[in-house]
Design a protein around this motif. Structure first.
Motif, short mmCIF file in Angstrom:
data_model
loop_
_atom_site.label_atom_id
_atom_site.label_comp_id
_atom_site.label_asym_id
_atom_site.label_seq_id
_atom_site.Cartn_x
_atom_site.Cartn_y
_atom_site.Cartn_z
N HIS A 4 0.86 -1.31 -0.03
CA HIS A 4 -0.04 0.07 -0.10
C HIS A 4 0.99 1.30 -0.07
O HIS A 4 1.78 1.48 0.75
CB HIS A 4 -0.91 0.02 1.26
CG HIS A 4 -1.84 1.27 1.13
ND1 HIS A 4 -2.51 1.67 2.38
CD2 HIS A 4 -2.33 1.85 0.39
CE1 HIS A 4 -3.39 2.53 2.03
NE2 HIS A 4 -3.23 2.69 0.82
N VAL A 5 0.65 2.04 -0.97
CA VAL A 5 1.43 3.37 -1.07
C VAL A 5 0.68 4.34 -0.39
O VAL A 5 -0.42 4.72 -0.91
CB VAL A 5 1.79 3.78 -2.44
CG1 VAL A 5 2.61 5.06 -2.68
CG2 VAL A 5 2.47 2.52 -3.25
N THR A 6 1.36 4.96 0.58
CA THR A 6 0.43 6.02 1.31
C THR A 6 1.65 7.06 2.00
O THR A 6 2.69 6.69 2.17
CB THR A 6 -0.09 5.61 2.61
OG1 THR A 6 -0.68 6.73 3.29
CG2 THR A 6 0.80 4.90 3.55
N VAL A 7 1.12 8.20 1.60
CA VAL A 7 2.02 9.34 1.86
C VAL A 7 1.48 10.34 2.75
O VAL A 7 0.27 10.70 2.72
CB VAL A 7 2.35 10.51 0.72
CG1 VAL A 7 3.20 11.75 1.12
CG2 VAL A 7 3.27 9.54 -0.49
N VAL A 8 2.14 10.74 4.04
CA VAL A 8 1.44 11.26 5.09
C VAL A 8 2.52 12.24 5.52
O VAL A 8 3.48 12.49 5.09
CB VAL A 8 1.48 10.28 6.51
CG1 VAL A 8 0.59 8.98 6.09
CG2 VAL A 8 2.84 9.88 6.84
N ASP A 131 8.79 21.24 -0.85
CA ASP A 131 7.32 21.69 -1.04
C ASP A 131 6.99 20.82 -2.42
O ASP A 131 5.71 20.03 -2.44
CB ASP A 131 7.12 22.85 -1.06
CG ASP A 131 6.99 23.51 0.63
OD1 ASP A 131 7.11 22.38 1.46
OD2 ASP A 131 6.97 24.52 0.57
N GLU A 132 7.80 21.01 -3.39
CA GLU A 132 7.58 20.32 -4.74
C GLU A 132 7.49 18.79 -4.64
O GLU A 132 6.75 18.21 -5.19
CB GLU A 132 8.68 21.09 -5.81
CG GLU A 132 8.21 20.80 -7.05
CD GLU A 132 9.31 21.11 -8.06
OE1 GLU A 132 8.90 20.97 -9.25
OE2 GLU A 132 10.21 21.89 -7.75
N TYR A 133 8.51 18.31 -3.98
CA TYR A 133 8.72 16.91 -4.01
C TYR A 133 7.26 16.38 -3.21
O TYR A 133 6.85 15.54 -3.65
CB TYR A 133 10.05 16.78 -3.11
CG TYR A 133 10.39 15.07 -3.31
CD1 TYR A 133 10.14 14.45 -4.22
CD2 TYR A 133 11.27 14.60 -2.07
CE1 TYR A 133 10.47 13.23 -4.09
CE2 TYR A 133 11.76 13.24 -2.08
CZ TYR A 133 11.23 12.39 -3.20
OH TYR A 133 11.64 11.16 -3.31
N ALA A 134 7.09 17.06 -2.14
CA ALA A 134 6.08 16.66 -1.28
C ALA A 134 4.59 16.59 -2.27
O ALA A 134 4.06 15.47 -2.17
CB ALA A 134 5.70 17.50 -0.06
N ALA A 135 4.47 17.63 -2.79
CA ALA A 135 3.17 17.66 -3.67
C ALA A 135 3.11 16.55 -4.74
O ALA A 135 2.28 15.93 -5.03
CB ALA A 135 3.17 19.11 -4.45
N LEU A 136 4.28 16.22 -5.32
CA LEU A 136 4.63 15.25 -6.46
C LEU A 136 4.22 13.83 -5.92
O LEU A 136 3.45 13.08 -6.30
CB LEU A 136 5.98 15.30 -6.95
CG LEU A 136 6.15 14.05 -8.01
CD1 LEU A 136 5.40 14.06 -9.22
CD2 LEU A 136 7.75 14.11 -8.45
N SER A 139 0.33 13.23 -4.93
CA SER A 139 -0.08 13.04 -6.35
C SER A 139 0.13 11.68 -6.77
O SER A 139 -1.09 11.04 -7.22
CB SER A 139 0.33 14.20 -7.51
OG SER A 139 -0.13 13.64 -8.50
N LEU A 140 1.21 11.34 -6.77
CA LEU A 140 1.45 9.78 -7.07
C LEU A 140 0.76 8.78 -6.39
O LEU A 140 0.42 7.48 -6.64
CB LEU A 140 3.03 9.65 -7.26
CG LEU A 140 3.57 10.54 -8.34
CD1 LEU A 140 5.41 10.18 -8.21
CD2 LEU A 140 3.39 10.08 -9.88
N ALA A 141 0.95 9.07 -4.94
CA ALA A 141 0.23 8.10 -4.01
C ALA A 141 -1.24 7.94 -4.26
O ALA A 141 -1.86 6.98 -4.45
CB ALA A 141 0.40 8.55 -2.77
#
Length: 306
Positions: A4-8, A131-136, A139-141
């Protein structure tokens, strides 16, 4: 079940999770371990991430790491060999809901070690990139919730470009010196009256050379500090101007050169006051030699004649 791909949001407890795992890894890997770093997104304060702690290990040799694989399995890790990156030993645990990943390289593999350290350092100091990396990643998650390969492929180009920028401005000389010292640091008994290697040192000269040395402890006053051993190697090679120096203590932390070593460095070079001494490797805290030897007795004698 696929991972499961999840970004928190960033969680400060990730730092503590790393420290706890570092202690366990040190016990499992033993003398094969020269340095352990927290890397990846969970090591960057403020950066959203998959809640997986990534650990980078510099090893004395990959053969020594291979020999202790059973201990890694006891800690719950899968041992997956190179797993797509030449010269790496990759370990992971947590199954589909992964919790930790360990990437081990030989301490001499500067390319792979430095690229990881540089990227983390860059993200810690560049908020826009963070911030740019976090947004990407968020989105991918959302796009690939159960497709880790799609998630990784989606951020590959961005990460490669970011890594190139990071490497262009990263100074790896302290990493290079620390690992050079750790590679020769190994306590041993030379004779019933002589021991060596519990403390190691490495120095960088103005010409860019690195020299190392270990302490020699004797039953009388004939021993030598690690710093002076490294200085002796430098002088033997025909150099005398030190730019940076680190002494590594038995526990792996950086230590303060003793008074005799400071005095020798001061006497070597009129510009010795500018020598950088590493006081703490993790924080990169340093001091100029001149700060450690205030009001030096021979200042006037070191001024070149007009």
């Amino acid at each position: 079940m696929p991972q499961h791909v999840t970004v928190v949001d960033y969680d400060p407890s990730w730092q503590q999770r790393f420290r706890e795992e570092r202690d366990r890894l040190c016990g499992a890997l033993g003398e094969a371990t020269l340095a352990i770093w927290h890397i990846g997104s969970t090591s960057v304060p403020g950066l959203a991430a998959k809640p997986v702690v990534d650990v980078l290990v510099a090893a004395r040799s990959l053969g020594e790491v291979d020999a202790v694989e059973p201990r890694m399995r006891e800690l719950g890790y899968e041992c997956l060999g190179e797993f797509g990156i030449s010269g790496r030993r990759y370990f992971r645990k947590g199954g589909d809901e992964r919790t930790h990943q360990v990437h081990v390289f030989d301490a001499g593999d500067r390319k792979n070690i430095v690229r990881h350290l540089a990227l983390c350092d860059y993200l810690r100091s560049h908020e826009d990139a963070r911030d740019e990396y976090a947004a990407l990643k968020r989105s991918l998650a959302r796009r690939f919730p159960y497709d880790i390969e799609g998630y990784c492929d989606g951020k590959d180009r961005f990460v490669r470009a970011l890594e190139a920028r990071a490497l262009a401005c990263y100074d790896d000389s302290w990493d290079r010196l620390y690992l050079a010292a750790r590679r020769v640091q190994r306590p041993r008994e030379i004779s019933p009256l002589v021991e060596a290697g519990s403390v190691a040192a490495a120095l960088l000269t103005e010409a860019g050379s690195v020299y190392v040395g270990v302490c020699i402890d004797t039953a009388c006053s004939l021993g030598m500090c690690a710093e002076r051993s490294a200085i002796a190697a430098m002088v033997t090679a025909g150099e005398s101007r030190i730019r940076r120096i680190v002494a590594v203590m038995p526990g792996g932390g950086a230590g303060m050169p003793c008074g005799a070593c400071r005095e020798l460095m001061m006497q070597l070079d009129p510009a010795a006051r500018e020598v950088e001494v590493l006081l703490d490797y993790e924080s990169r805290r340093t001091a100029r030699l001149g700060e450690l030897v205030p009001g030096w007795w021979a200042d006037a004698r070191m001024v070149p004649e007009a």
